[in-house]
Design an enzyme around this catalytic site. Structure first.
Site, mmCIF file in Angstrom:
data_model
loop_
_atom_site.group_PDB
_atom_site.id
_atom_site.type_symbol
_atom_site.label_atom_id
_atom_site.label_comp_id
_atom_site.label_asym_id
_atom_site.label_seq_id
_atom_site.Cartn_x
_atom_site.Cartn_y
_atom_site.Cartn_z
ATOM 1 N N GLU A 75 -11.212 0.562 -4.008
ATOM 2 C CA GLU A 75 -10.668 1.032 -2.738
ATOM 3 C C GLU A 75 -9.397 1.829 -3.001
ATOM 4 O O GLU A 75 -9.027 2.089 -4.141
ATOM 5 C CB GLU A 75 -10.371 -0.170 -1.823
ATOM 6 C CG GLU A 75 -9.428 -1.187 -2.458
ATOM 7 C CD GLU A 75 -9.264 -2.441 -1.630
ATOM 8 O OE1 GLU A 75 -9.467 -2.391 -0.406
ATOM 9 O OE2 GLU A 75 -8.914 -3.491 -2.212
ATOM 10 N N ASP B 79 0.818 -1.218 0.000
ATOM 11 C CA ASP B 79 0.000 0.000 0.000
ATOM 12 C C ASP B 79 0.851 1.267 0.000
ATOM 13 O O ASP B 79 0.655 2.165 0.828
ATOM 14 C CB ASP B 79 -0.945 0.013 1.204
ATOM 15 C CG ASP B 79 -1.720 -1.278 1.370
ATOM 16 O OD1 ASP B 79 -2.120 -1.854 0.344
ATOM 17 O OD2 ASP B 79 -1.911 -1.720 2.516
#
Length: 533
Positions: A179, A16
């Site tokens: 997302e 991420d």
């Protein structure tokens, strides 16, 4: 001067990635989940060479991970810089199983990347992967994915407080599971960069654009900006969850999440079979890679919409920092940034570099399933082949006390070469755990001081020890692939027990189940890998 960047730029568990440039300095933040300190930071001046700075959330006041599940804790941080301050948004997941997600989003700021960071402020939002967008007029906006993957919304913030109602920017994307939103301005338009398809082999990144901040947003008709869902023969897989940056010369790049399966994923398998198949297991976890971005007809493009092992380097000098030594002799007053600790911060209540010169003293903690006070100090596995060694001085007083070295994924999946008491004698044993099922192989009676070794040989783990003599190889081996994201993701009868989001670690593990003050001293630890070709 190198004209290419080698991927992954951050090998091992670094998912991420959120990147920000301040002047000529790049800072890259990655998720840390149940590991302390929270939100790992690396620094670079050339996008090629990265220096670890440690974690930003390094005190209980900034981050409390007590009780979080395996692969819970800190998800998807967002690091930005505006108005002379760094802004860090992060999510803390206290639970994600059995149909619920207990999630809170927080904001902390600092004038310097080294801190001090302000007390975290709880942000509004009904999901995770929150991020900030700083508008040119000085306003700040909060991006959120709506729990249940029901879309991406935006809401204005003032001093951490929500203003007005959230506005839906994007309700979904073609692959679903939308997302990880980030928002950018370029050439008079707003660009919404999102992850889609879930974080496994169906992962990808998509872009939508609008002339207005609040939309409507049009998804790029050319398809995903980046994905490997249709390219299962590539060495880098699971590509997605990206973040843009620009160089001082105006070049665009994207950092993104990727993984390296131990062998090629078998093409043609349905998605759920690919996730379970050991040939596609990713022991190194989700890593950080980078791609060059060009612009065509007002849309960002990555060559082939696919990850590459080598990408063009930006213009400007190469500024390589000295590589950290593989061996840590514990001579410094503070723990080296290579180390992370499980669920609790490194503090004198259980760790000391001063009690014994050139040693790390670790006071024993809970069992592998304890979620409050485990005593595990570990670093990321970064290559398919490597060796981890440590020198151990340990004299257990009860059968509840053990110490050794581990190849670790989570509380259910690990291998530990450890010393404990058995009928009054110190006994070295290999204990392996596969989804909670433990098996123990007794090795030998040993003294108080010995060296221990774990070698990663692709999918096989090999073990050795040295007790006042030459190295002794163990006849037994272990399966390294149980330390993978795919194996750790565990559901039965439709109920999710655990996600696998982290990757493998090697480390120093001391247990004292009765909390009677048992400790072990480590005089060195060394993790070495072969240089990348």
């Amino acid at each position: 001067m190198s004209d290419v960047i080698r991927n992954p730029i951050l090998p091992g568990f670094h998912p991420d990635p959120s990147i920000v440039r301040v002047g000529e300095d790049y800072y890259l933040a990655t998720s840390t989940f149940e590991w302390c300190p929270g939100v790992r930071i690396h620094h670079s001046r050339d996008l090629q060479h990265w220096r670890p700075l440690g974690g930003l959330l390094d005190t209980p006041g900034l981050l409390d991970l007590t009780g979080v599940p395996d692969s819970g804790g800190v998800w998807a941080p967002d690091l930005t810089y505006a108005n002379g301050r760094f802004h860090l948004v992060f999510s803390v997941l206290d639970n994600y199983a059995y149909g619920y997600k207990d999630c809170a989003n927080y904001l902390t700021t600092a004038a310097s990347i080294e801190g001090p960071w302000t007390d975290p402020v709880r942000l509004p939002g009904r999901g995770f992967d929150a991020a900030l967008f700083h508008e040119d007029d000085g306003s700040t906006w909060l991006l959120n994915m709506i729990m249940g993957f029901k879309g991406v919304e935006i809401q204005r913030l003032e001093d951490g407080e929500a203003v007005g109602e959230p506005v839906l920017l994007l309700d979904s994307s073609p692959a679903g599971v939308t997302e990880g939103p980030h928002l950018y301005r370029h050439d008079g338009r707003y660009y919404l960069l999102c992850a889609e398809g879930g974080t496994g082999f169906n992962h990808g990144a998509i872009v939508a654009r609008s002339r207005n901040l609040l939309g409507p947003y049009e998804i790029d008709p050319n398809g995903p900006l980046l994905t490997t869902r249709d390219k299962l023969d590539l060495p880098l897989q699971k590509a997605g969850h990206g973040c843009f940056t620009t160089t001082p010369a105006g070049e665009w790049y994207m950092t993104y999440l990727t993984s390296r399966p131990y062998t090629e994923v078998e093409d043609g398998l349905p998605q759920d079979a690919r996730e379970r198949d050991a040939t596609g297991r990713c022991v190194l976890g989700r890593e950080t890679a980078i791609a060059a971005v060009s612009w065509t007809d007002g849309w960002p493009r990555i060559e082939g919409a696919a990850p590459a092992l080598e990408v063009p380097a930006p213009s400007g000098p190469v500024l390589a920092a000295p590589a950290a030594p593989a061996r840590d002799d514990f001579d410094e007053p503070a723990l080296d940034p290579r180390w992370s600790t499980l669920r609790r911060h490194a503090d004198p209540s259980w760790l000391s570099l001063a009690d014994r010169s050139s040693h790390l003293r670790v006071t024993g903690g809970q069992s592998p399933h304890g979620k409050r006070t485990p005593s595990l100090v570990a670093q990321r596995v970064t290559a398919k082949h490597g060796v981890f060694e440590a020198g151990l001085d340990f004299d257990p007083r009860t059968a509840d006390q053990t110490a050794g070295i581990t190849a670790y994924y989570n509380g259910f999946n690990w291998h530990c070469l450890q010393v404990g008491l058995d009928q009054g004698r110190r006994l070295l044993s290999l204990v392996t755990c596969d989804r909670g099922r433990r098996a123990t192989t007794q090795v030998a009676a040993v003294g108080t001081r010995l060296d221990l070794r774990i070698a990663f040989d692709g999918p096989t783990l090999r073990f050795a020890y040295r007790d006042s003599g030459p190295w002794q190889d163990l006849a037994v081996t272990a399966d390294a692939t149980v330390l993978s994201d795919e194996h750790a993701t565990w559901s039965e009868n439709g109920l999710l027990h655990a996600f696998g989001f982290t990757g493998a670690f090697v480390g120093l593990w001391v247990q004292d189940l009765a909390a009677e003050g048992g400790f072990a001293d480590f005089d060195y630890a060394e993790y070495r890998t072969a240089p990348r070709a």
